[in-house]
Design a protein around this motif. Structure first.
Motif, PDB file in Angstrom:
ATOM      1  N   THR A 116      26.239 -25.129  22.448  1.00 25.63           N
ATOM      2  CA  THR A 116      26.563 -26.199  22.093  1.00 25.63           C
ATOM      3  C   THR A 116      26.855 -27.748  22.674  1.00 25.63           C
ATOM      4  O   THR A 116      26.511 -27.426  24.114  1.00 25.63           O
ATOM      5  N   ILE A 120      30.718 -31.725  22.326  1.00 26.94           N
ATOM      6  CA  ILE A 120      31.282 -31.925  21.459  1.00 26.94           C
ATOM      7  C   ILE A 120      32.860 -31.367  21.547  1.00 26.94           C
ATOM      8  O   ILE A 120      33.940 -31.602  21.998  1.00 26.94           O
ATOM      9  N   PHE A 121      32.940 -29.967  22.806  1.00 28.11           N
ATOM     10  CA  PHE A 121      34.043 -29.912  23.653  1.00 28.11           C
ATOM     11  C   PHE A 121      35.466 -31.131  23.774  1.00 28.11           C
ATOM     12  O   PHE A 121      36.028 -31.031  23.380  1.00 28.11           O
ATOM     13  N   GLY A 124      36.418 -32.856  20.965  1.00 23.06           N
ATOM     14  CA  GLY A 124      37.398 -31.802  20.114  1.00 23.06           C
ATOM     15  C   GLY A 124      38.580 -31.357  21.048  1.00 23.06           C
ATOM     16  O   GLY A 124      39.710 -32.484  20.419  1.00 23.06           O
ATOM     17  N   VAL A 125      38.926 -32.218  22.075  1.00 24.70           N
ATOM     18  CA  VAL A 125      40.293 -31.634  22.891  1.00 24.70           C
ATOM     19  C   VAL A 125      40.567 -33.601  22.272  1.00 24.70           C
ATOM     20  O   VAL A 125      41.790 -33.886  22.298  1.00 24.70           O
TER      21      VAL A 125
ATOM     22  N   PHE B 312      29.809 -17.228  16.385  1.00 22.87           N
ATOM     23  CA  PHE B 312      29.017 -17.568  17.115  1.00 22.87           C
ATOM     24  C   PHE B 312      29.575 -16.170  18.404  1.00 22.87           C
ATOM     25  O   PHE B 312      28.999 -16.640  19.188  1.00 22.87           O
ATOM     26  N   LEU B 422      32.504 -24.660  15.203  1.00 22.55           N
ATOM     27  CA  LEU B 422      32.750 -24.766  15.931  1.00 22.55           C
ATOM     28  C   LEU B 422      33.547 -23.730  16.722  1.00 22.55           C
ATOM     29  O   LEU B 422      33.883 -23.466  18.417  1.00 22.55           O
ATOM     30  N   PHE B 425      36.414 -22.672  19.563  1.00 24.55           N
ATOM     31  CA  PHE B 425      37.508 -23.555  20.158  1.00 24.55           C
ATOM     32  C   PHE B 425      37.562 -24.631  18.981  1.00 24.55           C
ATOM     33  O   PHE B 425      38.772 -25.131  19.401  1.00 24.55           O
ATOM     34  N   MET B 429      41.078 -25.872  18.509  1.00 28.02           N
ATOM     35  CA  MET B 429      41.787 -27.098  18.494  1.00 28.02           C
ATOM     36  C   MET B 429      42.766 -27.130  17.138  1.00 28.02           C
ATOM     37  O   MET B 429      43.169 -28.056  16.654  1.00 28.02           O
TER      38      MET B 429
END
Lengths: 369, 497
Positions: A116, A120-121, A124-125, B312, B422, B425, B429
């Motif tokens: 990924t 993106i991480f 997201g956060v 995933f 995702l 993760f 979220m």
């Protein structure tokens, strides 16, 4: 309803400091790399520094009731220097959030979901933390009541189920480093524990500020205790060399957990506990940074500033595209900037305040005479 | 100014014309002529709203009987006051047309006498009513079977029969400019926080709407989180449940025309509580409550987890289980997320059809749906068997927490979509965002997640578990900080000597 007063409770403050201090991620490996089995000496120095800073902020917070570090910086230092300090503290809080996001990106893209794209991480956060900031500090801090037991449980789970793998002889030899080496190694935990100067913001909302210093000691103490248990466990399970070489040694330790023939790959708990910890600190520090910015932009709403800073932090993650640049930033500029703000900023603020008080008292005495 | 605020005329014909015009010659407005002694008059009422046998027995017959008792009927000056003493029902005099119109619309019968500048409003309300019966939405194995009905008066009496205490209060109020719906604010004086009662009063008074056709209207107009998918106002059909909530210091809102009584504040934890928890012994009741929490978790997150693991995080599943799951998906033409979303939508479709169709057909729809999905779709190779298991488990779990059925359906799709992009993760979220939302919600000033967040250890005795009754000697602290101690103290179980 008016009679119900909602502020931050002592339990939430305790959990906050526990989460901040115990959030290990890549810290144990770097610390073991620097000090080996003597890592605890560095932690003791960091703890002492943190308590000193906490004491300064406690005294300042008691003098300026219901005021954040931003508000009383201006009152102590005057408009121009005060504004400079506000900007400095604000930047500090944003940089801590940025650093954690970058660390999270690196962890997820290298260990959990390598296919990924790593931005993106961050996205997201930041999306969720921006939502949290717009919801307010009470909501953010209330989350600790869910996060802290979960993080605590994850730590205990890993330690308990790694018991068979531990060898106490890996903890020896100790006292192999000189004082200079220990001081050098202590930089890492000192700047990290130093982020607890967030107390300067939290205290303004605490429902019992008289007790916050004691609560902070308990929270930091609990966090340090678990941090040390985790690092000791990592050394005992993996040995010093492997623990130092692995970027995320606690994660490696978690991946060794097996329960019976069925439950395996339980490091997911560790990933989840780190993610919620990182998210919590990011949202808290983004909130604090936004509070500082509101002094410069009083007409802008918190949500507007949260969205703006969220976008800015997200874009900043593209500024350090290579791991070499990232390492240079994280080992070069960042720790020293943090130490300068934590030790230099808070201490100078406190000293100016004390000197001003002394001058005032002296002036009063002279006029009385 | 109301157009019908004039005073009543002393001429019968004027009054009759006025009423006919006001109702535009409506055929259900009935007039019945009367002669009492030498005095002429008429009764007027709306057909269908009055109890006609009662009208005849309580008003017509006593008045006609006066003609046979010469001494009671004065030759000339028969007054409305004298008539009111003769009729056998509650009555009051009215002087304005506005009062007459409201009375008629509320099922009262109005008596006009020639020469009188006032009229007599007699209570003859008598719409065919549903009997008190077990509520369908809150069935119970142990506990009272009675449920509220559509009449507010009967509902109030049902509550009174549970709580025989003079401190039980009913504050009437009329809402809806066109419906004039009667609403009662009900609470226990001395137990409910006066500020909470005042807040309920304030919010109800601020309602400006044409009609209140069901308590759901009020719920949506007074709730704290209008953009939230979670209910912040409770609703119950059971008098015993309402009584228990009032005893905790909550406030009830009864609405005429619906069996659903609202309760405020309403916290998330209440969705997992059931009156039966308190009627059964605490141990199994506590286990069942924990199962409800687990069921909510399963119904909202199981499909999302399945998608995350299949897409995933295959490494998280033990190898032999992964092989089984993968073998089950062999030949399925859709990606797992399409399979999960499709099955989720199909389930919602069947559920809605099962509820809306007539009962006999609804059952058939459910059977056909189960057969089509469970057998034909698997055999045709459109969906995997593991997906059928996941959806079935999700569906069954969803029915364990009825107040949260609607939010659970939405949350299922929310988590499904977030994990499909995702993995875990995304799930994490999404979960944190949901927690932030819930932590920021309040119901009438009380944090929605209390006593879980902010944690109130004392109130947790009725949170995840149900502690023995003798341990529950305090009322919820956030609801009532003044009158926490319940009356008397409950005896602890005695040890054998």
């Amino acid at each position: 309803m008016a009679h119900m007063k909602y502020q931050i409770s002592s339990r939430q403050v305790l959990y906050t400091f526990f989460i901040i201090v115990s959030l290990s991620a890549g810290l144990p490996s770097s610390l073991i790399n620097a000090l080996g089995q003597d890592f605890w000496q560095g932690i003791i120095i960091a703890l002492a520094m943190d308590l000193l800073l906490g004491w300064f902020l406690f005294k300042l917070g008691l003098q300026f009731k219901e005021k954040t570090i931003f508000e009383y910086s201006e009152m102590i230092l005057g408009k121009i220097v005060g504004k400079f300090y506000i900007a400095l503290f604000s930047l500090f809080f944003f940089l801590v959030a940025f650093d954690l996001i970058v660390g999270q990106m690196s962890f997820f893209s290298s260990v959990v979901m390598p296919e990924t794209p790593n931005f993106i991480f961050a996205l997201g956060v930041l999306l969720v933390s921006t939502y949290a900031v717009s919801a307010g500090i009470e909501t953010i801090v209330r989350l600790t009541e869910f996060f802290a037991p979960f993080i605590l449980g994850a730590y205990l789970f890993i330690v308990i189920f790694n018991f068979d793998e531990m060898n106490i002889h890996h903890l020896l030899p100790m006292f192999q480093h000189s004082l200079a080496e220990v001081l050098q190694g202590a930089i890492l935990p000192t700047y990290w524990f130093g982020v607890c100067i967030i107390m300067g913001v939290i205290m303004a909302y605490h429902n019992n500020p008289q007790k916050i210093f004691k609560i902070k000691i308990k929270g930091v103490g609990l966090g340090v205790l678990f941090f040390m248990i985790m690092v000791f466990s990592a050394i005992m399970s993996l040995g010093v060399q492997v623990s130092a070489e692995q970027k995320f040694s606690i994660f490696v330790m978690a991946s060794m957990v097996r329960i019976g023939d069925f439950f395996e790959r339980l490091e997911a708990f560790m990933v989840a506990s780190w993610t919620v910890g990182v998210f919590y600190i990011v949202s808290l520090f983004q909130y604090a940074g936004v509070e500082g910015l509101r002094i410069f932009f009083p007409k802008k709403s918190r949500t507007f500033l949260a969205v703006g800073t969220g976008i800015a932090i997200f874009l900043a993650t593209f500024l350090l595209p290579t791991s070499h640049q990232l390492m240079a930033y994280r080992q070069g500029f960042y720790p020293y900037f943090c130490l300068a703000v934590e030790l230099g900023g808070v201490t100078s603020l406190y000293l100016v305040f004390v000197l001003k008080q002394k001058f005032k008292e002296a002036g009063k005495k002279t006029s009385d005479e | 100014m109301n157009e019908y605020n004039g005073t009543i005329s002393s001429t019968l014909e004027d009054n009759r014309t006025y009423l006919k015009q006001a109702f535009n010659n409506s055929p259900d407005l009935l007039f019945q002529e009367l002669t009492i002694g030498t005095k002429k008059g008429f009764l007027v009422y709306l057909e269908g709203l009055v109890d006609r046998p009662f009208l005849s027995a309580a008003i017509v017959e006593p008045l006609l009987a006066l003609n046979n008792t010469q001494s009671k009927v004065p030759e000339k000056d028969l007054t409305l006051g004298q008539v009111s003493e003769e009729v056998l029902c509650q009555n009051q005099q009215a002087h304005f047309y506005e009062e007459i119109l409201k009375g008629l619309l509320s099922g009262q019968t109005v008596l006009f006498l020639d020469g009188a500048k006032e009229a007599l409003l007699c209570d003859t309300y008598g719409v065919k009513e549903r009997n008190v019966q077990e509520p369908e939405t809150e069935a119970s194995v142990r506990g009272p079977r009675e449920g509220f009905v559509e009449r507010i008066g009967i509902n109030a009496s049902l509550l009174r029969s549970k709580l025989k205490d003079e401190k039980l209060r009913f504050e009437p109020m009329v809402l809806g400019k066109r419906s004039h719906t009667l609403v009662y604010i009900t609470y226990f004086e001395g137990l409910a926080n006066p500020k909470l009662v005042e807040e309920v009063r304030r919010r109800l008074n601020s309602i400006d709407i044409d009609a209140i056709l069901e308590s759901g209207y009020i719920e949506q107009l007074i709730e704290d989180g209008p953009f939230s998918i979670f209910p912040t106002v409770g609703a119950t059909e059971k008098p015993d449940k309402l009584a228990a909530k009032l005893l905790e210091g909550r406030v009830g809102i009864m609405v005429d025309g619906t069996p659903f009584v609202l309760t405020v504040p309403y916290l998330l934890v209440e969705a997992f509580q059931n009156p039966e928890d308190y009627y059964a012994r605490p141990f199994y009741a506590s286990v069942v409550r924990l199962i409800r929490y687990l069921a909510f978790y399963i119904t909202t997150m199981l499909p999302a987890f399945y998608v995350a693991i299949q897409t995933f995080h295959q490494e998280m599943v033990p190898t032999h289980l992964l092989i089984k799951m993968s073998a089950g998906r062999e030949g399925i033409p859709f990606p797992v997320i399409v399979e999960a979303l499709g099955m989720g939508i199909m389930f919602e479709l069947l559920r809605e059809a099962g509820i809306r169709m007539p009962r006999s057909v609804g059952q058939a729809v459910s059977i056909v749906g189960a057969l089509v999905i469970g057998e034909a779709a698997v055999q045709a190779g459109f969906i995997s068997q593991s997906m059928v298991i996941i959806v079935a488990l999700t569906a069954i779990s969803g029915f364990l927490v009825p107040p949260l059925t609607a939010p659970a359906s939405l949350l299922r799709f929310y988590f499904l979509i977030s994990t499909s992009f995702l993995g875990l993760f995304g799930w994490l979220m999404a979960l944190i965002a949901l927690l932030i939302h819930l932590a920021s919600l309040r119901s009438f000033g009380v944090p929605y997640l209390s006593p879980l967040m902010p944690t109130n250890v004392g109130d947790l005795k009725d949170g995840f578990i149900r502690a023995p009754l003798w341990m529950m000697i305090t009322r919820p602290s956030l609801l009532n900080s003044y009158y926490r101690q319940k009356k008397g103290s409950m005896p602890k179980p005695q040890k054998n000597p």
